[in-house]
Each structure stands twice: as C-alpha cells, then as structure tokens.
Write a protein that holds these residues in place. Structure first.
Motif, short mmCIF file in Angstrom:
data_model
loop_
_atom_site.label_atom_id
_atom_site.label_comp_id
_atom_site.label_asym_id
_atom_site.label_seq_id
_atom_site.Cartn_x
_atom_site.Cartn_y
_atom_site.Cartn_z
N SER A 21 39.03 43.63 38.65
CA SER A 21 37.75 43.59 39.37
C SER A 21 37.53 42.17 39.86
N ASP A 22 36.36 41.90 40.38
CA ASP A 22 36.04 40.54 40.86
C ASP A 22 36.08 39.50 39.74
N ARG A 23 35.89 39.94 38.49
CA ARG A 23 35.80 38.99 37.38
C ARG A 23 36.80 39.24 36.25
N GLU A 24 37.67 40.24 36.41
CA GLU A 24 38.50 40.68 35.29
C GLU A 24 39.99 40.62 35.63
N LEU A 25 40.76 40.01 34.72
CA LEU A 25 42.20 39.88 34.85
C LEU A 25 42.85 40.50 33.61
N VAL A 26 43.91 41.30 33.84
CA VAL A 26 44.64 41.90 32.72
C VAL A 26 46.13 41.64 32.93
N ARG A 101 44.58 41.12 17.08
CA ARG A 101 43.72 40.65 18.16
C ARG A 101 43.27 39.21 17.93
N ILE A 102 43.18 38.46 19.06
CA ILE A 102 42.57 37.13 19.06
C ILE A 102 41.64 37.09 20.27
N VAL A 103 40.38 36.71 20.04
CA VAL A 103 39.40 36.57 21.12
C VAL A 103 38.87 35.14 21.07
N TRP A 104 38.89 34.46 22.23
CA TRP A 104 38.42 33.08 22.26
C TRP A 104 37.66 32.77 23.54
N THR A 105 36.88 31.69 23.47
CA THR A 105 36.17 31.19 24.63
C THR A 105 36.96 30.03 25.22
N ASN A 106 36.69 29.77 26.48
CA ASN A 106 37.23 28.60 27.18
C ASN A 106 36.00 27.78 27.56
N ASP A 107 35.66 26.78 26.75
CA ASP A 107 34.37 26.10 26.82
C ASP A 107 34.34 24.83 27.66
N GLY A 112 34.28 28.92 32.52
CA GLY A 112 35.25 29.34 31.51
C GLY A 112 35.21 30.83 31.25
N ALA A 113 36.37 31.38 30.95
CA ALA A 113 36.53 32.80 30.68
C ALA A 113 36.45 33.07 29.19
N VAL A 114 36.27 34.33 28.85
CA VAL A 114 36.47 34.80 27.48
C VAL A 114 37.77 35.59 27.52
N THR A 115 38.68 35.23 26.62
CA THR A 115 40.02 35.81 26.60
C THR A 115 40.21 36.65 25.34
N THR A 116 40.81 37.82 25.53
CA THR A 116 41.18 38.69 24.41
C THR A 116 42.67 38.98 24.54
N THR A 129 48.54 42.65 25.43
CA THR A 129 47.58 42.73 26.53
C THR A 129 46.71 41.49 26.47
N PHE A 130 46.73 40.74 27.57
CA PHE A 130 45.96 39.50 27.73
C PHE A 130 44.86 39.85 28.73
N HIS A 131 43.61 39.81 28.28
CA HIS A 131 42.48 40.26 29.08
C HIS A 131 41.46 39.13 29.20
N GLU A 132 41.12 38.76 30.43
CA GLU A 132 40.12 37.70 30.62
C GLU A 132 38.98 38.21 31.48
#
Length: 167
Positions: A21-26, A101-107, A112-116, A129-132
């Motif tokens: 989508s406009d904001r989502e990368l997989v 699973r690892i979920v982190w912020t990019n601060d 910055g994105a939130v990555t899972t 699966t790398f999801h931002e």
C-alpha cells in the motif's frame, strides 16, 4: 496497489519485495535453516553485524552494534564510511518472541517505520517475513530507493551466513 519489485520462488530461496500500500512494505524469503538459527542471526550482535550491511555499499561498515533483543529492550546501530562522520539508527523492541517474531521501532526521525520480522517454520526451513509500516507515503517512497533497496542483498548475505551455521 501491489507493486512487485522482485520475484519470489521458495524453491530458489529468492527474496520478494512488495509494496502492499502507500505505507506498507512486505519482504519475504525462504531460508534453508530452522527458525531458531534465523532468529539467532537477527538477535545476536556478533552474527547480525556479519550480514546486515550490503557488501555492494563500498566503504560503509557497521562500526557499533548494540542490541538488547527483548520486549522493552533497545538497539543502536552506528554506520561509518571510514572518517569521523557516522550515522546512527536506533529504536526499541516492542515485542520479541524468541524464534517467532521481533517487532521494533525506528526512532531516528518522525518518518521512522515500525518493523515486524516473523520466522515461520516450514518443515525445518524458515519463511521470513519482513513487514514495515511507514507513517506516510513519502517515507515509504524514500525507503524504496534507500534502505529497502538493499534488503535482497542483505538477505542473500544472511543466507550465506546461515549455510555455515550448525543446526
């Protein structure tokens, strides 16, 4: 708005990068290694620094890598090009489930994105699966020509590292 950037074939361990989508990368990739080894390579600084920086980016190295990979922990990655100028990326781990699973912020900025990253067991192999999720279309646009563009090479380097690790 699926924009396919590269093709994925599980048999060939190819990396697929898809703008959902406009904001989502997989990004997805199959690794011929069990989830516990793939998770280890993402969560132990001595292993992480061996594959994270794309080799094609000449002159840039990961000069420091501080990672406390647990829910509530923090990370700081500092990159340099040989001089005194460095660039730091940092954030916090929002959710860590070992081997899953690892979920982190990019601060480092407002964009910055939130990555899972998830590690799914596929019969002794791992579907990563790398999801931002980015805060804006513009932030994802910038990432698609910057950090996200390096992900296929980074994951290829991870695959090389994993092939030399004992199960």
């Amino acid at each position: 708005m699926d924009q396919q950037v590269s093709n994925y074939g599980a048999a060939q361990n190819r990396t697929a990068v898809e703008r959902k989508s406009d904001r989502e990368l997989v990004v997805t990739r199959m690794f011929d290694a069990p989830p516990h080894l793939v998770f280890k390579a993402w969560s132990q600084p001595d292993l992480f620094r061996r594959w994270w920086v794309p080799k094609s980016v000449t002159g840039v190295s990961l000069v420091s890598c501080d990672m406390d990979v647990r829910t509530g922990g923090k990370y700081r990655l500092e990159f340099g090009a040989g001089g005194s100028d460095t660039m730091a990326f940092y954030g916090k781990y929002l959710d860590v489930v070992p081997n899953e699973r690892i979920v982190w912020t990019n601060d480092e900025g407002e964009e910055g994105a939130v990555t899972t990253v998830t590690f799914a067991d596929e019969g002794g192999k791992t579907l990563l699966t790398f999801h931002e999720i980015y805060p804006s279309k513009e932030a994802l646009d910038e990432a698609m020509t910057g950090s996200a563009a390096g992900l296929p090479e980074q994951l290829e380097q991870l695959d090389e590292l994993l092939s030399g690790m004992a199960v």
